[in-house]
Design a protein around this motif. Sequence first.
Motif, short mmCIF file in Angstrom:
data_model
loop_
_atom_site.label_atom_id
_atom_site.label_comp_id
_atom_site.label_asym_id
_atom_site.label_seq_id
_atom_site.Cartn_x
_atom_site.Cartn_y
_atom_site.Cartn_z
N LEU A 8 0.83 -1.20 0.00
CA LEU A 8 0.00 0.00 0.00
C LEU A 8 0.87 1.25 0.00
O LEU A 8 0.62 2.21 0.73
N GLY A 9 1.92 1.25 -0.81
CA GLY A 9 2.79 2.40 -0.88
C GLY A 9 3.45 2.67 0.46
O GLY A 9 4.04 1.78 1.07
N GLU A 10 3.33 3.92 0.94
CA GLU A 10 3.93 4.29 2.22
C GLU A 10 3.27 3.56 3.39
O GLU A 10 3.83 3.50 4.49
N GLU A 11 2.07 3.04 3.19
CA GLU A 11 1.35 2.34 4.26
C GLU A 11 1.57 0.82 4.22
O GLU A 11 0.88 0.07 4.91
N SER A 12 2.53 0.36 3.42
CA SER A 12 2.78 -1.08 3.28
C SER A 12 3.28 -1.67 4.60
O SER A 12 3.93 -0.99 5.41
N TYR A 13 2.99 -2.94 4.79
CA TYR A 13 3.46 -3.63 5.99
C TYR A 13 3.52 -5.13 5.71
O TYR A 13 2.98 -5.61 4.71
N ASP A 14 4.17 -5.85 6.63
CA ASP A 14 4.31 -7.29 6.50
C ASP A 14 3.44 -8.02 7.52
O ASP A 14 3.24 -7.54 8.64
N ILE A 15 2.95 -9.18 7.09
CA ILE A 15 2.27 -10.12 7.98
C ILE A 15 3.20 -11.31 8.16
O ILE A 15 3.61 -11.93 7.17
N LEU A 16 3.55 -11.62 9.39
CA LEU A 16 4.40 -12.78 9.68
C LEU A 16 3.54 -13.88 10.27
O LEU A 16 2.77 -13.63 11.23
N ILE A 17 3.66 -15.09 9.73
CA ILE A 17 2.81 -16.21 10.12
C ILE A 17 3.71 -17.40 10.45
O ILE A 17 4.52 -17.82 9.61
N GLY A 18 3.59 -17.91 11.66
CA GLY A 18 4.42 -19.06 12.03
C GLY A 18 4.27 -19.42 13.49
O GLY A 18 3.37 -18.93 14.18
N TYR A 19 5.14 -20.27 13.96
CA TYR A 19 5.11 -20.74 15.34
C TYR A 19 6.33 -20.21 16.08
O TYR A 19 7.47 -20.46 15.69
#
Length: 362
Positions: A8-19
């Motif tokens: 999302l441009g400047e609003e980009s972010y990451d989702i981390l999924i794991g244990y």
Amino acid sequence: MRKVRVALGEESYDILIGYGLEKELQSFVQGAGFSKQAMLVTDSNVGPLYGEKVRAILEAGGLHVTVVTIPAGESSKCLSVAEKLYTRAIELGLDRKSPIFALGGGVVGDLAGFIAATYMRGVPFVQLPTSLLAQVDSSVGGKVAVNHALGKNLIGAFYQPKGVFMDLSMMESLPKREIATGLGEIIKYGIIYDADFFAYLEQHADAVLALEREAAVHMIARSCEIKAAVVSKDEKESGLRRILNFGHTMAHAIEKETGYIRYNHGEAVAIGMIGAADISARLGMVSADDVARVEALVARMQLPTKAEGCTVDAMYRDIFHDKKTINGKVNWVLMQGIGKVTCRNDVPEDIVREAMAARIGK
């Protein structure tokens, strides 16, 4: 571990999924540039299980964290509870770079996000969703809100988090019903976007229900990928993003008519998806076989297929209070097949009423 980027441009972010994401969360906090004072919002179910553990992780990252616990349940997603959180934030001296963390399910995420979006006109927000439903739905995409007595999520904003951390080990304490409710939204992603994913859920139903690690990571990551792809193209729900509301128009009416108590969100969505599939078939858009596949998978995932405690007249009135209703016309998300949907606002009243009647149980 899987990582999903929400572009999302400047609003980009990451989702981390794991244990076990302690190191990743700590590293993120250390590099985020937050003010030291932070607030961790959780509820009376999740807080006793994970509140202190998460607080310790965040403090190891250099923050001073105050845990604020709200009563568990949909009734906390309201302006009166929001006011208490604003008061606590002011008392703690949170400034414009002080992060607010949401540790819990969708109610906690929506409420804490609403506070973050509006306190001092916006402070950093981080999602730590612990329920399957929140992981695949409310924690992704930046919708934050509280409810009003006349309707759900009517007071809110679009406000993106700085990051989302999904530690799936926290799901091990989830009751079976909470797992099923998340599966309602997961089924939705297959219907609206990915026929192969829908088939995967059909073929691996036992592994999915048991939350076997490989199946859990895959279905959560794929759901997040689909939602991220949609949100990246339409952040403010002006077009494509509406497809994420498949099943929700009828679902919100079911929730309202049962006082937000009898059915949780994913259960109501499951019933609403069958209703939307039924409307699609009545309009000649899909075959009876497609509707049968939707209903069969909903039932296989231990979700309800009919709603008790509702009437057609009341449900029909309710849909006109839905956010997707514009100028008195209800925008329905309807199927064109498994993996493809479209939006229509020309569905005749008699067809809607017939589909609703078919979803009401005795």
